[in-house]
Design a protein around this motif. Structure first.
Motif, PDB file in Angstrom:
ATOM      1  N   ASP A  83       0.859  -1.238  -0.137  1.00  0.00           N
ATOM      2  CA  ASP A  83       0.057  -0.055   0.184  1.00  0.00           C
ATOM      3  C   ASP A  83       0.928   1.169   0.161  1.00  0.00           C
ATOM      4  O   ASP A  83       0.478   2.542   0.524  1.00  0.00           O
ATOM      5  CB  ASP A  83      -1.007   0.049   1.210  1.00  0.00           C
ATOM      6  CG  ASP A  83      -0.155  -0.065   2.487  1.00  0.00           C
ATOM      7  OD1 ASP A  83       0.941  -0.200   2.643  1.00  0.00           O
ATOM      8  OD2 ASP A  83      -0.758   0.079   3.597  1.00  0.00           O
ATOM      9  N   ARG A  84       1.988   1.238  -0.273  1.00  0.00           N
ATOM     10  CA  ARG A  84       2.946   2.368  -0.579  1.00  0.00           C
ATOM     11  C   ARG A  84       3.334   2.630  -1.987  1.00  0.00           C
ATOM     12  O   ARG A  84       2.942   1.863  -2.719  1.00  0.00           O
ATOM     13  CB  ARG A  84       4.182   2.024   0.172  1.00  0.00           C
ATOM     14  CG  ARG A  84       4.433   1.636   1.646  1.00  0.00           C
ATOM     15  CD  ARG A  84       3.883   2.893   2.309  1.00  0.00           C
ATOM     16  NE  ARG A  84       4.143   2.465   3.828  1.00  0.00           N
ATOM     17  CZ  ARG A  84       3.550   1.897   4.642  1.00  0.00           C
ATOM     18  NH1 ARG A  84       2.181   1.389   4.219  1.00  0.00           N
ATOM     19  NH2 ARG A  84       3.641   1.775   6.051  1.00  0.00           N
ATOM     20  N   ALA A  85       3.630   3.675  -2.099  1.00  0.00           N
ATOM     21  CA  ALA A  85       4.160   4.146  -3.534  1.00  0.00           C
ATOM     22  C   ALA A  85       5.528   4.136  -3.745  1.00  0.00           C
ATOM     23  O   ALA A  85       6.121   4.794  -2.939  1.00  0.00           O
ATOM     24  CB  ALA A  85       3.469   5.639  -4.108  1.00  0.00           C
ATOM     25  N   TYR A  86       5.753   3.314  -4.726  1.00  0.00           N
ATOM     26  CA  TYR A  86       7.357   2.946  -4.903  1.00  0.00           C
ATOM     27  C   TYR A  86       7.940   3.534  -6.138  1.00  0.00           C
ATOM     28  O   TYR A  86       7.292   3.494  -7.165  1.00  0.00           O
ATOM     29  CB  TYR A  86       7.569   1.331  -4.945  1.00  0.00           C
ATOM     30  CG  TYR A  86       7.390   0.694  -3.773  1.00  0.00           C
ATOM     31  CD1 TYR A  86       8.218   0.408  -2.666  1.00  0.00           C
ATOM     32  CD2 TYR A  86       5.858   0.320  -3.599  1.00  0.00           C
ATOM     33  CE1 TYR A  86       7.948  -0.003  -1.410  1.00  0.00           C
ATOM     34  CE2 TYR A  86       5.623  -0.547  -2.109  1.00  0.00           C
ATOM     35  CZ  TYR A  86       6.651  -0.550  -1.145  1.00  0.00           C
ATOM     36  OH  TYR A  86       6.496  -1.161   0.021  1.00  0.00           O
ATOM     37  N   THR A  87       9.052   3.795  -6.095  1.00  0.00           N
ATOM     38  CA  THR A  87      10.140   3.998  -7.313  1.00  0.00           C
ATOM     39  C   THR A  87      11.180   2.790  -7.388  1.00  0.00           C
ATOM     40  O   THR A  87      11.730   2.700  -6.201  1.00  0.00           O
ATOM     41  CB  THR A  87      10.665   5.459  -7.213  1.00  0.00           C
ATOM     42  OG1 THR A  87       9.822   6.295  -7.225  1.00  0.00           O
ATOM     43  CG2 THR A  87      11.638   5.537  -8.541  1.00  0.00           C
ATOM     44  N   PHE A  88      11.331   2.355  -8.551  1.00  0.00           N
ATOM     45  CA  PHE A  88      12.085   1.242  -8.636  1.00  0.00           C
ATOM     46  C   PHE A  88      13.389   1.901  -9.437  1.00  0.00           C
ATOM     47  O   PHE A  88      13.183   2.675 -10.201  1.00  0.00           O
ATOM     48  CB  PHE A  88      11.811   0.043  -9.373  1.00  0.00           C
ATOM     49  CG  PHE A  88      10.573  -0.635  -8.611  1.00  0.00           C
ATOM     50  CD1 PHE A  88      10.670  -1.685  -7.750  1.00  0.00           C
ATOM     51  CD2 PHE A  88       9.074  -0.286  -8.802  1.00  0.00           C
ATOM     52  CE1 PHE A  88       9.728  -2.483  -7.074  1.00  0.00           C
ATOM     53  CE2 PHE A  88       8.154  -0.942  -8.129  1.00  0.00           C
ATOM     54  CZ  PHE A  88       8.423  -1.841  -7.362  1.00  0.00           C
ATOM     55  N   GLU A  89      14.596   1.462  -8.794  1.00  0.00           N
ATOM     56  CA  GLU A  89      15.976   1.793  -9.443  1.00  0.00           C
ATOM     57  C   GLU A  89      16.706   0.588  -9.812  1.00  0.00           C
ATOM     58  O   GLU A  89      16.799  -0.203  -8.909  1.00  0.00           O
ATOM     59  CB  GLU A  89      16.604   2.567  -8.562  1.00  0.00           C
ATOM     60  CG  GLU A  89      17.909   3.245  -9.259  1.00  0.00           C
ATOM     61  CD  GLU A  89      17.685   4.808  -9.790  1.00  0.00           C
ATOM     62  OE1 GLU A  89      18.687   4.769 -10.614  1.00  0.00           O
ATOM     63  OE2 GLU A  89      17.047   5.385  -9.374  1.00  0.00           O
ATOM     64  N   VAL A  90      17.167   0.404 -11.115  1.00  0.00           N
ATOM     65  CA  VAL A  90      18.115  -0.772 -11.443  1.00  0.00           C
ATOM     66  C   VAL A  90      19.526  -0.233 -12.012  1.00  0.00           C
ATOM     67  O   VAL A  90      19.473   0.877 -12.503  1.00  0.00           O
ATOM     68  CB  VAL A  90      17.592  -1.404 -12.440  1.00  0.00           C
ATOM     69  CG1 VAL A  90      16.968  -0.650 -13.717  1.00  0.00           C
ATOM     70  CG2 VAL A  90      18.245  -2.740 -12.888  1.00  0.00           C
ATOM     71  N   ARG A  91      20.409  -1.002 -11.454  1.00  0.00           N
ATOM     72  CA  ARG A  91      21.660  -0.619 -11.833  1.00  0.00           C
ATOM     73  C   ARG A  91      22.380  -1.872 -12.513  1.00  0.00           C
ATOM     74  O   ARG A  91      22.261  -2.964 -11.633  1.00  0.00           O
ATOM     75  CB  ARG A  91      22.789   0.160 -10.931  1.00  0.00           C
ATOM     76  CG  ARG A  91      22.384   1.331 -10.198  1.00  0.00           C
ATOM     77  CD  ARG A  91      23.300   1.805  -9.542  1.00  0.00           C
ATOM     78  NE  ARG A  91      22.883   3.211  -9.045  1.00  0.00           N
ATOM     79  CZ  ARG A  91      23.211   4.465  -9.556  1.00  0.00           C
ATOM     80  NH1 ARG A  91      24.169   4.306 -10.284  1.00  0.00           N
ATOM     81  NH2 ARG A  91      22.990   5.666  -9.092  1.00  0.00           N
ATOM     82  N   GLY A  92      23.045  -1.872 -13.527  1.00  0.00           N
ATOM     83  CA  GLY A  92      23.732  -2.963 -14.118  1.00  0.00           C
ATOM     84  C   GLY A  92      25.496  -2.663 -14.076  1.00  0.00           C
ATOM     85  O   GLY A  92      25.896  -1.646 -14.676  1.00  0.00           O
ATOM     86  N   LEU A  93      25.957  -3.530 -13.243  1.00  0.00           N
ATOM     87  CA  LEU A  93      27.367  -3.257 -12.884  1.00  0.00           C
ATOM     88  C   LEU A  93      28.131  -4.381 -13.767  1.00  0.00           C
ATOM     89  O   LEU A  93      28.109  -5.462 -13.924  1.00  0.00           O
ATOM     90  CB  LEU A  93      27.576  -3.282 -11.528  1.00  0.00           C
ATOM     91  CG  LEU A  93      27.292  -2.211 -10.535  1.00  0.00           C
ATOM     92  CD1 LEU A  93      25.809  -2.509 -10.349  1.00  0.00           C
ATOM     93  CD2 LEU A  93      28.033  -2.280  -9.187  1.00  0.00           C
ATOM     94  N   ASP A  94      29.358  -3.943 -14.154  1.00  0.00           N
ATOM     95  CA  ASP A  94      30.491  -4.791 -14.931  1.00  0.00           C
ATOM     96  C   ASP A  94      31.242  -5.545 -13.853  1.00  0.00           C
ATOM     97  O   ASP A  94      31.049  -5.286 -12.555  1.00  0.00           O
ATOM     98  CB  ASP A  94      31.227  -4.159 -15.635  1.00  0.00           C
ATOM     99  CG  ASP A  94      32.158  -2.941 -15.444  1.00  0.00           C
ATOM    100  OD1 ASP A  94      32.605  -3.118 -13.906  1.00  0.00           O
ATOM    101  OD2 ASP A  94      32.807  -2.251 -16.186  1.00  0.00           O
TER     102      ASP A  94
END
Length: 472
Positions: A83-94
Motif C-alpha cells: 500500500d506504499r507508492a514505490y520508485t524502482f531503480e536498477v543498476r547494471g554493474l560490470d
C-alpha cells in the motif's frame, strides 16, 4: 528464490515482491521484469553486465529495500507493504563494479493497484541512446511534446507522418499520442484536444494548448475544456504560439515566442518580443522583451530568472526577467545575432550557449554569466563548437558542467542530431540516434531521462519508437 525460464531473447530478472504485510490474506507475488527494450543485446555489450542491483524505495520514505543477482537470476525482497507508492531503480554493474546500465521507473507505483502480476522495468546502457519497449501509435514532425502526470510522454500537433498504406491526414493533428513509462508502451488518446497545439504547458493532468487562434485549458482526467482568456498586453496568442516552454523552479512556466521554430520547423520563426507567463495558480500574464528576437535561446537560471539570449543583431545580447519582475531588463552584453542555439546552466550563475548558426556557419559555443551588470561579454569556448550547423537546439545540463544538445541540421528536412559538449574540457562528442529521424521532439521524462519522441525516418516512414538517454 526462483529462476527465470530458459530460452529468453534477453536477460531478465524475476523479482519477488511480497506484499500485504500484517494482513491475514496470503501475500501476493509480483514479478518485476528488467528488460533492455529494442536493444536486446545491451547487457552483453562490452563490458558485459555481471551484476544487477534493484532498489525499491517508497516515496513516503519508510520503506527502502534492495537486492542483487546475476542477469537472469531472481531476487527476493521478502514481504514489503503493497500500500506504499514505490520508485524502482536498477543498476547494471560490470565485473569491476562500474555502473554501465541504469533504469528507473515512474514514481509512485502502487503494487496493490497493479492489474497483472508482472511490472516491467526498462534498463539501458548509460551515456547513449536506447529504445524502450513498444512505441507510439502515430508520429508527427515538429510537434510539441511534454511529460504528463509524472508518467506519460505525450506528442500532439505538428505534421502527421503517414504509415505504409495510410494517409497522413488519417491522424487528427489535435490528437494526443502518449507513451507510458510505467508500463513501457504507447497508445493514442481516445479523443482530441480542442485545437492542434503549437505550444504546450502541462500541470499535472491539466494542459494548455496554444495555437495562432487561441489557447485552451483541458483537464484530461475530468474530460473538460475551457478557453483561456487573452491576457492584458498580448495582441493574440499568435505572438507566442510555437514558442519553447521554459519551466521555473517557483512553479511558473514561460512560453517564449522569440525561441520558436518557423516553417520549415528547422528554421527560426518570425521575430517576437512576447513571453506568456503561466503562474503557479494558472493565471496568464505577459512580459515583453526590449527587442524582438527570432531563434533565441532561453533558460531559467536560479537566482537570476528567465534568461533570453541571441536572436537579434540589435540591442543587448542578453535580457533577463528577474524573480518577481514583470518586464525584461537588458544586460550589458553586445548584440548576438546567432539563431537557433540552446542554453543550459553549467554552473552557479553561468550558462552555455550551444549550437545555432551565425553568418551561415555553425555558431561557437559560448559561456556567460547572465547576472553580469556591466562590461559583460560571452567567452567563446574554442574547440567546443558543434561540427555542423544545428538549429532549434534543446540543451540539457549534465553532471560535470557538460551539456546534451539536441537539434536539427540547418535547412529544410534536416536530421535530428545530438551531441555531448564538455564545456570545461572544450570537447564535443556526437551521440548517434538508434534510428535516424528528422523533426523529433526532446522531452525531459519524469524518470530522470531525456526522451526523443516522434519524427520521420529519412525515407519518410514514421519514427514510432522512443529513444531515451540516461546519463552516467
Amino acid at each position: 528464490m526462483k529462476t527465470q525460464p530458459p530460452g529468453r531473447a534477453h536477460p531478465a530478472l524475476g523479482l519477488l515482491l511480497l506484499g500485504c504485510v500484517g494482513c491475514a490474506s496470503e501475500p501476493r507475488t509480483i514479478t518485476v521484469e528488467v528488460v533492455p527494450g529494442h536493444e536486446t543485446g545491451a547487457f552483453q555489450e562490452d563490458p558485459p553486465v555481471a551484476r544487477v542491483e534493484v532498489t525499491a524505495a517508497a516515496i513516503e520514505g519508510d520503506v527502502a529495500v534492495s537486492a542483487w543477482a546475476a542477469p537472469g537470476g531472481a531476487l527476493d525482497f521478502g514481504e514489503i507493504p503493497d500500500d506504499r507508492a514505490y520508485t524502482f531503480e536498477v543498476r547494471g554493474l560490470d565485473a569491476g563494479g562500474a555502473t554501465v546500465a541504469r533504469g528507473r521507473s515512474a514514481s509512485g507505483i502502487y503494487l496493490a493497484a497493479l492489474s497483472g502480476e508482472v511490472l516491467p522495468l526498462f534498463a539501458q546502457r548509460t551515456g547513449r541512446w536506447a529504445r524502450p519497449p513498444g512505441g507510439l501509435a502515430a508520429s508527427r514532425v515538429g510537434a510539441p511534446g511534454a511529460a504528463l502526470a509524472e508518467r506519460y510522454l505525450i506528442l500532439t500537433g505538428g505534421a502527421a507522418v503517414a504509415s505504409a498504406g495510410a494517409a497522413a491526414g488519417a491522424v487528427d493533428p489535435a490528437r494526443i499520442d502518449a507513451y507510458d513509462i510505467a508500463l513501457w508502451g504507447g497508445s493514442a488518446s481516445s479523443g482530441a484536444l480542442p485545437r492542434a497545439a503549437r505550444s504546450l504547458v502541462v500541470r499535472g493532468d491539466v494542459l494548455l494548448a496554444i495555437d495562432d487562434e487561441g489557447a485552451t485549458w483541458t483537464d484530461l482526467v475530468a474530460g473538460q475544456s475551457a478557453e483561456a482568456a487573452l491576457p492584458t498586453g498580448l495582441g493574440s496568442f499568435a505572438e507566442v504560439a510555437g514558442g519553447r516552454t521554459i519551466e521555473a523552479t517557483d512553479g511558473r512556466s514561460f512560453v517564449v515566442g522569440a525561441a520558436r521554430a518557423g516553417e520549415p520547423a528547422e528554421a527560426p520563426g518570425q521575430p517576437s518580443d512576447a513571453v506568456l507567463v503561466v503562474g503557479a495558480d494558472l493565471t496568464l500574464s505577459v512580459a515583453r522583451l526590449r527587442h524582438a528576437r527570432a531563434g533565441a535561446a532561453a533558460v531559467w537560471v536560479e537566482g537570476v530568472g528567465l534568461v533570453v539570449a541571441g536572436g537579434s543583431a540589435e540591442g543587448a545580447g542578453v535580457e533577463v526577467l528577474g524573480d518577481g519582475a514583470t518586464a525584461f531588463l537588458p544586460r550589458a552584453f553586445p548584440p548576438d545575432a546567432a539563431r537557433g542555439a540552446g542554453a543550459a546552466v553549467t554552473g552557479p550563475g553561468e550558462i552555455a550557449l550551444v549550437g545555432g548558426v551565425q553568418g551561415g556557419a555553425p555558431a561557437p559555443t559560448r559561456r556567460l554569466a547572465p547576472g553580469c551588470a556591466a562590461s559583460c561579454a560571452a567567452a567563446e569556448v574554442a574547440g567546443a563548437a558543434l561540427p555542423a550547423a544545428v538549429v532549434d537546439v534543446a540543451a540539457f545540463a549534465l553532471p560535470g558542467g557538460r551539456v546534451l544538445a539536441v537539434g536539427s541540421e540547418a535547412g529544410d528536412g534536416g536530421l535530428t542530431r545530438s551531441f555531448v559538449v564538455d564545456v570545461a574540457a572544450a570537447e564535443v562528442e556526437e551521440l548517434p540516434l538508434r534510428e535516424p529521424r528528422r523533426g523529433a521532439t526532446a522531452v525531459p521524462a519524469p524518470n530522470g531521462t531525456l526522451a526523443l519522441i516522434g519524427g520521420a525516418h529519412p525515407d519518410g516512414a514514421p519514427a514510432l519508437t522512443i529513444e531515451t538517454f540516461f546519463p552516467e
